[in-house]
Design an enzyme around this catalytic site. Structure first.
Site, PDB file in Angstrom:
ATOM      1  N   GLU A 144       0.858  -1.186   0.091  1.00  0.00           N
ATOM      2  CA  GLU A 144       0.181  -0.106   0.007  1.00  0.00           C
ATOM      3  C   GLU A 144       0.970   1.298   0.168  1.00  0.00           C
ATOM      4  OE1 GLU A 144      -2.752  -0.462   3.342  1.00  0.00           O
ATOM      5  OE2 GLU A 144      -3.677  -2.302   2.146  1.00  0.00           O
ATOM      6  N   ASN A 175       2.265  -4.768  -3.341  1.00  0.00           N
ATOM      7  CA  ASN A 175       1.110  -5.281  -3.267  1.00  0.00           C
ATOM      8  C   ASN A 175       0.076  -3.805  -2.969  1.00  0.00           C
ATOM      9  OD1 ASN A 175      -0.831  -7.429  -2.778  1.00  0.00           O
ATOM     10  ND2 ASN A 175      -0.667  -6.836  -0.595  1.00  0.00           N
ATOM     11  N   HIS A 226     -10.058  -6.156  -2.511  1.00  0.00           N
ATOM     12  CA  HIS A 226     -11.283  -6.111  -1.640  1.00  0.00           C
ATOM     13  C   HIS A 226     -12.405  -5.394  -2.441  1.00  0.00           C
ATOM     14  CE1 HIS A 226      -8.675  -7.538   1.495  1.00  0.00           C
ATOM     15  NE2 HIS A 226      -7.941  -6.715   1.266  1.00  0.00           N
ATOM     16  N   GLU A 276      -5.700 -10.851  -1.750  1.00  0.00           N
ATOM     17  CA  GLU A 276      -6.433 -10.809  -0.518  1.00  0.00           C
ATOM     18  C   GLU A 276      -8.049 -10.607  -1.106  1.00  0.00           C
ATOM     19  OE1 GLU A 276      -5.282  -7.356   1.934  1.00  0.00           O
ATOM     20  OE2 GLU A 276      -3.270  -7.835   1.432  1.00  0.00           O
ATOM     21  N   ASP A 320     -11.672 -10.565  -1.344  1.00  0.00           N
ATOM     22  CA  ASP A 320     -12.983 -10.687  -0.637  1.00  0.00           C
ATOM     23  C   ASP A 320     -13.982  -9.809  -1.340  1.00  0.00           C
ATOM     24  OD1 ASP A 320     -12.244  -8.141   0.434  1.00  0.00           O
ATOM     25  OD2 ASP A 320     -11.879  -9.083   2.188  1.00  0.00           O
TER      26      ASP A 320
END
Ligand code: XIL
Length: 473
Positions: A163, A205, A240, A268, A270
């Site tokens: 990030e 990432n 996400h 990651e 979701d």
């Protein structure tokens, strides 16, 4: 790295019993046959990672959790246990008990490990944040060396930085790292990680970089620079996502990083929805999951997909995005959601009970074939054009109950489809003949579904939107 991973995977080739030495569980898992019935069986068959972010406390305390993690996934990421606050809470005081347990578990179960993460603005102790530039550099180098060396040969890949780009128009994130060390902190982190474990794959990432946008443009430039110095192996797309919002340019985006010679990875995943969940939302979620996992399955240089938690109740989402939740593949009682079967199908497994297909309803009005061009309508729109190509999204709307649909159109110019999703058929010529996939053909009157594709075209030409003929199949 590859050899190492193959060696570990060999543990589970054939029908074997795998037991964790560290956590003392036993699990019998059958891996046989052409059509895999577990996510890991299907992923192994196509050479992909299917990973899950694991919680140390669940892994230690909950046998059903362990069994599901071991039985369904071939890759693990520590949800929190490898972050700086977990591994070096005070300067030079390293605490590896949680991370060790997770790596031991992975090894005992023939799973690879994607390490997360060395350098992040969050979950990093305040003692690091208060250092001056020289001391902060020393702390970073010491931290990366110590953690990477400890797991050398056991952790296959690392999110070296996490990030580092802001949400503000692609500017660098205004973190304590940037303010104290300047932009060079990123290069320092990668140089240190490369030297510490030359065989690990090194990733950058981030979130909200899944489609083509200002933020992913900045990551692209950083990735180009690091790759040119042989410091970077891959880009992690956190993904996400929000229900129904898989970015239409996601495939094209992954492809442009692959074109730099990099791996890509969904790190990651979701897909959250406004609560309460209902069957229509869970169905949409299954479609969204299928789309993302298919993208990775079809892209040779996509190393895999990791879901960010096992059960809905394990997820960070409800605490972070209030009013939303239900973002994962398993219910709290370990029963499988429609999204689970969608992922299994996307990996080439399953074969029974596709949850994304609702039972066919026969419409008495359609006992004789309807005339060509009635029954459904389809439209194309250009969602992201560039000089030599474009990403399209297409909508198919049912004017009557459908058990399948066909679409056809002819390109007026040089446009040709290079890859497509949620549609099948003869797609690459001047005349396109497409049809529904198994999961998006059944539509009630008034419902619609979408598919998409990328085209190549003559440099600088306009991406056209030809008229589509839609026919019930
Ligand atoms: C989250 C974890 O899931 C939570 O348990 C924790 O409290 C906060 O961090 N991006 C990342 C992950 O890179 O490390 C974050 O994980 C989710 C967002």
């Amino acid at each position: 790295m590859l050899l190492n991973r193959q060696r570990r995977r060999a543990v589970i080739a054939g029908a074997v019993t795998v037991a964790t030495a560290a956590l003392g569980i036993g699990l019998s898992t059958q891996f046989a046959g052409a059509q895999a019935t577990t996510l890991r069986g299907a992923a192994d068959a196509i050479g992909k990672d299917i990973g899950v972010a694991v919680s140390y406390s669940q892994l230690v305390n909950n046998a059903s959790y362990r069994d599901t993690v071991a039985g369904e996934f071939n890759s693990l990421t520590a949800e929190n246990s490898m972050k700086w606050d977990a591994t070096e809470p005070q300067d030079g005081n390293y605490t590896f008990s949680q991370a060790d347990a997770i790596v031991d578990f992975a090894e005992a179960n023939g799973q690879s490990v994607h390490g997360h993460t060395f350098v992040w603005h969050s979950q990093t102790p305040s003692w690091v944040q208060g250092l001056n530039a020289t001391a902060m550099r020393t702390a970073m180098v010491d931290h990366i060396n110590t953690v990477a060396n400890r797991y050398e040969g056991r952790v296959d890949s690392w999110d070296v930085v996490n990030e580092v780009v802001s949400d503000n128009n692609g500017a660098m994130r205004d973190s304590f790292w940037l303010r104290t060390m300047g932009e060079g902190y990123i290069t320092t982190a990668f140089q240190t990680a490369r030297a510490a474990d030359p065989n690990a794959d090194l990733y950058i990432n981030d979130y909200s970089i899944d489609g083509i946008n200002a933020k992913s443009d900045t990551v692209y430039r950083i990735a180009q620079g690091l790759k040119s110095q042989n410091l970077l192996d891959g880009v992690g797309f956190q993904a996400h996502l929000i229900l129904g919002q898989v970015p239409s340019s996601m495939e094209a985006n992954l492809q442009r990083f692959v074109d730099l010679g990099l791996k890509v990875r969904i790190t990651e995943l979701d897909i959250r929805m406004n609560l309460p969940a209902d069957s229509a939302k869970l169905q949409q979620q299954a479609n969204d999951y299928q789309r993302v996992v298919e993208m990775c399955a079809e892209l040779l240089d996509c190393s895999g997909v990791t879901v960010w938690g096992l059960r809905d109740g394990d997820s960070w989402v409800p605490g972070t995005f209030p009013g939303t939740g239900a973002p994962l593949l398993f219910n709290d009682d370990y029963s499988k959601k429609p999204a689970y079967t969608a992922v299994l199908n996307a990996l080439g497994g399953g074969g029974t009970g596709n949850p994304t297909t609702t039972p066919a309803t026969s419409d008495p009005a359609t006992t004789s074939p309807p005339p060509t061009g009635s029954g459904c309508t389809a439209t194309l729109s250009v969602s992201s054009p560039w000089n030599t190509g474009a990403t399209y999204s297409a909508t198919v709307k049912a004017d009557q109950n459908l058990n399948g649909w066909k679409v056809t159109w002819t390109w007026p110019g040089s446009e040709r489809i290079s890859n497509a999703w949620s549609v099948t058929g003869t797609l690459t010529g001047a005349t396109v003949n497409g049809a529904n996939e198994s999961y998006n053909g059944t539509l009630a009157a008034g419902q619609s579904t979408t598919f998409g594709f990328n085209i190549t075209k003559a440099d600088g030409s306009t991406a056209s939107t030809p008229t589509v003929t839609c026919t019930p199949a």
